[in-house]
Motif scaffolding. Structure first.
Motif, PDB file in Angstrom:
ATOM      1  N   ASP A 274      52.546  48.306  32.019  1.00  0.00           N
ATOM      2  CA  ASP A 274      52.308  48.483  33.457  1.00  0.00           C
ATOM      3  C   ASP A 274      53.651  48.367  34.190  1.00  0.00           C
ATOM      4  OD1 ASP A 274      51.683  48.104  36.193  1.00  0.00           O
ATOM      5  OD2 ASP A 274      49.662  47.436  35.645  1.00  0.00           O
TER       6      ASP A 274
ATOM      7  N   GLU B 229      54.649  44.004  40.337  1.00  0.00           N
ATOM      8  CA  GLU B 229      54.107  42.661  40.061  1.00  0.00           C
ATOM      9  C   GLU B 229      53.908  42.395  38.576  1.00  0.00           C
ATOM     10  OE1 GLU B 229      50.413  45.198  41.044  1.00  0.00           O
ATOM     11  OE2 GLU B 229      52.496  45.087  41.695  1.00  0.00           O
ATOM     12  N   GLN B 230      53.870  43.476  37.761  1.00  0.00           N
ATOM     13  CA  GLN B 230      53.614  43.306  36.325  1.00  0.00           C
ATOM     14  C   GLN B 230      54.870  43.355  35.474  1.00  0.00           C
ATOM     15  OE1 GLN B 230      50.989  42.490  34.627  1.00  0.00           O
ATOM     16  NE2 GLN B 230      49.571  42.435  36.344  1.00  0.00           N
TER      17      GLN B 230
ATOM     18  N   ASP C 296      48.847  45.313  30.884  1.00  0.00           N
ATOM     19  CA  ASP C 296      49.393  44.182  31.624  1.00  0.00           C
ATOM     20  C   ASP C 296      49.070  42.911  30.833  1.00  0.00           C
ATOM     21  OD1 ASP C 296      46.705  43.775  32.079  1.00  0.00           O
ATOM     22  OD2 ASP C 296      46.850  43.690  34.266  1.00  0.00           O
TER      23      ASP C 296
ATOM     24  N   THR D 143      47.065  40.508  31.348  1.00  0.00           N
ATOM     25  CA  THR D 143      45.627  40.220  31.215  1.00  0.00           C
ATOM     26  C   THR D 143      45.038  41.056  30.091  1.00  0.00           C
ATOM     27  OG1 THR D 143      45.526  39.836  33.580  1.00  0.00           O
ATOM     28  CG2 THR D 143      43.421  40.120  32.464  1.00  0.00           C
TER      29      THR D 143
ATOM     30  N   THR E  59      39.743  43.820  31.777  1.00  0.00           N
ATOM     31  CA  THR E  59      40.534  45.038  31.532  1.00  0.00           C
ATOM     32  C   THR E  59      40.131  45.811  30.277  1.00  0.00           C
ATOM     33  OG1 THR E  59      42.106  43.774  30.228  1.00  0.00           O
ATOM     34  CG2 THR E  59      42.599  43.999  32.572  1.00  0.00           C
TER      35      THR E  59
END
Ligand code: T3D
Length: 262
Positions: free
Chosen positions: A70, A74-75, A32, A34, A8
């Motif tokens: 984000d 899902e984040q 996010d 990551t 990222t």
């Protein structure tokens, strides 16, 4: 120039300058877990690498430096996880910048949103293109400013204006930010990389330890009294004076030449 791409972020090392680019074009460089993990790891490495003198933070593309957290399903954290999320991710990231002994330059290529404002204002020198807008987006999604944003912004513009900005989830242009002392300069887009590198080269030539101490003092000065600052300056001046760069600077002055710092 040595370039490395993680999932990222992108890292470019050129001499004493490391440039770190937030690189999630499909989400306008949203943070996010990551990305935050990769940033913390990379910045900690740069902070402890003696060959690195200056770090530049920027974003990929022209639309956004960082679009904040984000927000995709899902984040996004779940209620009950936010406090821990800030403690484990956002705050160590902020500390990797503010607690670093090296100068950080924020090179703002586009919108600076939510937690992205915290990342930018944590840096020591801020250059923006004229199109940059700072979006205090937190209240728009029912959240409060995090990542140090309320602290940084209040110091710049005062409590009432900071309250109103956060409470209305408003935007501030680069021109207003410059007027408010929040950023150092505005440059045309085609000059952003060069201007950031030129400033980095200036810092890279200065005495390393003294710059680290000046950074420490600049943070301390925000919330310490004059009496407290006099104690801090005594301590840091003693440490600066013990560095060979101090005597080199004095000798260079007496010999009427440019100093060659170690
Ligand atoms: O975890 C925690 O502890 C929570 C912490 C929260 C701290 C925060 O940062 S709160 C603030 C969160 N961020 C936002 O509210 C900003 C959302 N984004 C925007 O306001 C706008 O996208 C921009 C002003 C940044 C740019 O506008 P524009 O018109 O140039 O682009 P766009 O069309 O809105 O976005 C382009 C794409 O990026 C779009 O995806 P699509 O439709 O092309 O598939 C959009 O959904 C995506 N995107 C932009 N920002 C985010 C994002 N996706 C996920 N998260 C984002 N933050």
């Amino acid at each position: 120039m040595e370039t490395k791409k993680l999932t990222t972020i992108q890292i470019q090392a050129k001499g004493p300058v490391v440039s770190v680019t937030l690189f999630r074009p499909d989400r306008l460089n949203a943070l996010d877990v990551t990305m935050i993990g990769e940033l913390i790891e990379t910045l900690r490495q740069a902070n402890s690498d003696p060959s690195v003198r200056v770090i530049i933070l920027t974003g990929d593309g022209e639309r956004s430096f960082c679009s904040g957290a984000d927000l995709t399903q899902e984040q996004l954290g779940k209620p009950g996880e936010y406090e821990q999320h800030l403690r484990e991710y956002y705050h160590p990231l902020l500390r990797a910048i503010t607690g670093s002994p090296k100068p950080f330059i924020a090179s703002l290529n586009g919108a600076v949103v939510g937690a992205g404002i915290g990342l930018a204002l944590a840096c020591d020198y801020i250059i923006a293109v004229p199109e940059v807008q700072f979006h205090m987006a937190f209240a728009r999604i029912g959240l409060v400013p995090d990542t140090g944003v309320m602290s940084f912004v209040t110091n710049h513009i005062g409590r009432q204006r900071a309250f109103d900005w956060a409470a209305t989830a408003g935007a501030m242009s680069a021109q207003e930010a410059l007027k408010n002392g929040m950023i150092n300069e505005i440059v045309e887009r085609e000059n952003l990389v060069m201007s950031s590198r030129t400033k980095a080269a200036v810092y890279a030539k200065m005495p390393k330890a003294a710059l680290g101490f000046i950074k420490q003092m600049s943070h301390a000065a925000v919330n310490h009294t004059l009496d407290e600052m006099l104690v801090i300056e005594r301590n840091l001046q003693e440490r600066a004076a013990a560095e060979p760069d101090h005597m080199e600077g004095v000798r260079a002055f007496l010999e009427k030449r440019n100093p060659e710092f170690s």
